[in-house]
Design a protein around this motif. Structure first.
Motif, PDB file in Angstrom:
ATOM      1  N   VAL A  64      -4.825  -7.303   4.153  1.00 34.68           N
ATOM      2  CA  VAL A  64      -6.008  -6.392   4.709  1.00 34.68           C
ATOM      3  C   VAL A  64      -5.375  -5.542   5.578  1.00 34.68           C
ATOM      4  O   VAL A  64      -5.529  -4.320   5.565  1.00 34.68           O
ATOM      5  CB  VAL A  64      -7.291  -7.247   4.905  1.00 34.68           C
ATOM      6  N   ASN A  65      -4.870  -5.995   6.717  1.00 31.62           N
ATOM      7  CA  ASN A  65      -4.412  -5.269   7.883  1.00 31.62           C
ATOM      8  C   ASN A  65      -3.364  -4.295   7.590  1.00 31.62           C
ATOM      9  O   ASN A  65      -3.085  -3.186   7.902  1.00 31.62           O
ATOM     10  CB  ASN A  65      -3.814  -6.245   9.118  1.00 31.62           C
ATOM     11  N   VAL A  66      -2.340  -4.634   6.635  1.00 29.69           N
ATOM     12  CA  VAL A  66      -1.096  -3.910   6.161  1.00 29.69           C
ATOM     13  C   VAL A  66      -1.598  -2.769   5.281  1.00 29.69           C
ATOM     14  O   VAL A  66      -1.193  -1.460   5.492  1.00 29.69           O
ATOM     15  CB  VAL A  66       0.038  -4.791   5.427  1.00 29.69           C
ATOM     16  N   ALA A  67      -2.385  -3.307   4.189  1.00 27.94           N
ATOM     17  CA  ALA A  67      -3.154  -2.168   3.544  1.00 27.94           C
ATOM     18  C   ALA A  67      -3.941  -1.213   4.268  1.00 27.94           C
ATOM     19  O   ALA A  67      -3.874  -0.053   3.752  1.00 27.94           O
ATOM     20  CB  ALA A  67      -3.839  -2.785   2.380  1.00 27.94           C
ATOM     21  N   ASP A  68      -4.512  -1.439   5.364  1.00 27.56           N
ATOM     22  CA  ASP A  68      -5.455  -0.551   5.932  1.00 27.56           C
ATOM     23  C   ASP A  68      -4.342   0.476   6.678  1.00 27.56           C
ATOM     24  O   ASP A  68      -4.664   1.509   6.574  1.00 27.56           O
ATOM     25  CB  ASP A  68      -6.277  -1.314   7.040  1.00 27.56           C
ATOM     26  N   VAL A  77      -0.559  -7.751  -1.089  1.00 25.83           N
ATOM     27  CA  VAL A  77      -0.429  -6.517  -0.342  1.00 25.83           C
ATOM     28  C   VAL A  77      -0.766  -5.479  -1.487  1.00 25.83           C
ATOM     29  O   VAL A  77      -1.709  -4.650  -1.177  1.00 25.83           O
ATOM     30  CB  VAL A  77       0.702  -6.246   0.574  1.00 25.83           C
ATOM     31  N   ALA A  78      -0.386  -5.477  -2.472  1.00 29.41           N
ATOM     32  CA  ALA A  78      -0.281  -4.389  -3.502  1.00 29.41           C
ATOM     33  C   ALA A  78      -1.809  -4.710  -4.129  1.00 29.41           C
ATOM     34  O   ALA A  78      -2.612  -3.776  -4.305  1.00 29.41           O
ATOM     35  CB  ALA A  78       0.869  -4.432  -4.704  1.00 29.41           C
ATOM     36  N   ALA A  79      -2.347  -5.803  -4.288  1.00 27.80           N
ATOM     37  CA  ALA A  79      -3.653  -6.037  -4.834  1.00 27.80           C
ATOM     38  C   ALA A  79      -4.516  -5.556  -3.973  1.00 27.80           C
ATOM     39  O   ALA A  79      -5.521  -4.816  -4.028  1.00 27.80           O
ATOM     40  CB  ALA A  79      -3.849  -7.516  -5.191  1.00 27.80           C
TER      41      ALA A  79
END
Length: 608
Positions: free
Chosen positions: A448-452, A514-516
């Motif tokens: 979640v933090n990386v995607a953000d 992370v992709a999801a």
């Protein structure tokens, strides 16, 4: 004169005898239930001024089960569902319904349970962690009503606690309630939390107890009066930097920093080993100052990191959005003081920031003084871009117990979490290896933090970054999405979504999860901006965001199976054609979506 060696990866610091060193890396429920009416147990002795005896253990357990719903998964033992899986939100809802007298009675009894010798072992750790979380819920309600008893009770729990994880948890739980405290109480809490968010760099470690082309390192060093020697291949340097402290008393002696700038990542991240010297007492300061690669750069460094020996050194996570590495790095090295960037880190700032640090260290400045210096006199292009060890913003990224819930929002420390397997290129749901409360949530908070952070680069949609808070694992649902979302407020009162992972996808490795997350978070945000079902652009944007991550993280082998699950209108987008339309700086752009739409329209039976 003190002499310091700094090692920068593509930065390192060595400590020699009475000399200090610095390393910078530029590189490269069914619980056990007592039935009412059973015989009273032996009174449980009060353990302190705020605790009260548990005269009727069965009645106490029934009160606990009334709060938990007697749904503590796997709960058993002396205190029933207190040993099981607790949900802090639903628990708080039940606490808020209790009378003031009942809340105070339970708080005193929970303090007694926390001091029960039978729980002072690994088997009792989770029961005590849950008791502390429940006591915090009672204190939250009680302090809001102005009753100082609850402050005293929580302080007693914190001061009596010997388990380092629970002592830290108690301090942070108190810190989360300071909005209902007076000035004296806040000061007392600050005395506890300063052990975990220190106000000063570890100067005893740095100076000894007896003493009071990327980054332009070569030119910046010379501009600061340092001498530079090139060593080895690439951009590796040895720098000698002498600093005269700003001390009119003359008590602080000049300091010489010996710095190694080590080019270890410009050839790729697979062989980078940023943490290899974390147990080297001769190197009290280290840094990684190079690309973050959207959170991928330190994967092998962390996988191969040596086990912590407990040194209290300084480490700067100086890449773009270094905050995404903070939780994993802090769990590896809990005694280290980490500094991390919040947003992008310009190469211009990488070397200049660290020369500013060295000047501040020579002056023995506090973290607050260093922060003010960084924001006013350092000449950096990007101000207020560092989270220092005393900054409470770090709690939004730290996940000390690894349950997937940031410390800022997590009143309960979870023990014995089980790691799920890391499976590449498989986006089909699976039975998880454990239930939500027993399953490591590290990949949820990381994803979640990386995607953000990645979504913040995208120009196809604005306002999406900063809207997400990891919330651990939700319920297993083989037919559900990988992530689900609940609207709420973050610690600053801003509107956000709390994001739970679906344990059916707990097997995904970092690339996959992370992709999801990128896909599901993009869909959640875009569809919230309009009425009606998801549009084609919504779906294309979500697909493209994941493609960008796969391209940056060498995950192209995952693309076919990912597209089978998340594809749009059955169209097979070429991975390399699509990623060539994604901008390195601006991410997925309106032009990216236009190209994807053109491909759909051009395909036989495509969307019109």
């Amino acid at each position: 004169m003190s002499s310091l060696t700094l090692q920068m990866q593509n930065v390192n610091v060595k400590r020699v005898a009475a000399e200090a060193a610095l390393l910078f890396a530029l590189g490269a429920a069914l619980g056990f239930v007592f039935l009412p009416g059973t015989a009273k147990a032996d009174p449980q002795t009060s353990t302190g001024s705020c605790s009260t005896p548990i005269d009727d253990l069965g009645a106490f357990v029934n009160d606990i089960n009334g709060i938990t719903g007697a749904a503590g998964a796997g709960a058993s033992g002396k205190y029933g569902s207190l040993s099981g899986c607790l949900n802090a939100e639903s628990m708080q809802g039940q606490i808020d319904k209790l009378s003031a007298d009942k809340r105070k009675q339970l708080a005193g009894e929970l303090l007694t349970a926390l001091g029960d010798p039978a729980l002072m072992n690994d088997a009792g750790a989770q029961t005590r962690a849950n008791a502390l979380g429940m006591l915090t819920g009672l204190a939250k309600k009680g302090l809001a009503s102005g009753d100082d008893y609850y402050f005293n009770a929580l302080m007693e729990a914190a001061n009596n606690e010997k388990d380092p994880n629970l002592r830290r948890q108690a301090a942070l739980n108190l810190d989360s309630l300071t909005g209902s405290m007076n000035a004296a109480q806040k000061k007392a809490v600050d005395g506890l939390t300063s052990a975990y968010m220190p106000k000063d760099p570890p100067y005893d470690t740095i100076f000894g107890k007896d003493t009071f082309s990327d980054g332009d390192w070569e030119n910046v060093a010379k501009q600061n009066g340092a001498t530079v020697k090139k060593i080895g291949p690439g951009r590796s340097l040895e720098i000698t930097y002498k600093v005269k402290p700003d001390d009119p008393t003359g008590k602080l002696k000049p300091v010489t920093f010996h710095i190694k700038v080590m080019d270890e990542a410009s050839g790729g991240f697979q062989d980078l080993r940023v943490f290899n010297d974390m147990n080297n007492a001769d190197i009290p300061m280290e840094s990684y100052s190079y690309h973050s690669q959207y959170g991928r750069a330190l994967r092998e460094s962390m996988e191969n990191a040596p086990k912590s020996s407990g040194l209290d050194k300084v480490f700067l996570l100086g890449s773009c959005k270094g905050k995404v590495f903070r939780a994993r790095a802090a769990r590896l090295y809990p005694n280290a003081q980490f500094i991390s960037t919040i947003d992008s880190e310009y190469f211009y700032d990488m070397s200049r920031s660290q020369f500013t640090f060295m000047k501040s260290f020579a002056n023995r400045e506090s973290w607050d003084q260093i922060r003010r210096r960084m924001n006013s006199t350092s000449g950096l292009l990007h101000e207020d871009n560092y989270i220092f060890p005393d900054d409470r913003r770090q709690l939004s990224y730290l996940d000390t117990d690894g349950d997937g819930i940031p410390d800022r929002y997590d009143p309960i420390f979870n023990y014995g979490l089980k790691d799920a397997p890391k499976v590449a290129n498989d986006f089909t749901p699976r039975e998880p290896v454990a239930g939500p409360c027993a399953l490591s949530g590290d990949r949820v908070s990381f994803a979640v933090n990386v995607a953000d952070g990645m979504l913040g680069y995208s120009t196809a949609i604005s306002g999406i970054e900063g809207k997400w808070v990891p919330d651990g694992w939700g319920d297993y649902d083989k037919n559900g999405p990988a992530f689900t979302f609940t609207k709420g407020k973050n610690a600053n009162g801003d509107d956000v979504w709390f994001v739970k992972g679906n344990p059916a996808y707990s097997h995904l490795d970092d690339n996959g999860i992370v992709a999801a997350a990128l896909h599901d978070m993009t869909m959640q945000y875009r569809t919230s901006q309009h009425s009606g079902p998801a549009t084609t652009d919504d779906k294309l944007d979500a697909l493209a965001q994941a493609a960008q991550e796969f391209e940056a993280w060498d995950g192209y082998g995952d693309w076919d199976n990912f597209q089978k699950k998340y594809g749009v209108d059955g169209h097979d987008f070429s991975f390399w054609d699509l990623t060539s339309k994604i901008d390195h700086e601006d991410g997925v752009t309106p032009d990216t979506l236009k190209w994807m739409n053109d491909q759909l329209h051009a395909a036989p039976g495509g969307t019109n």
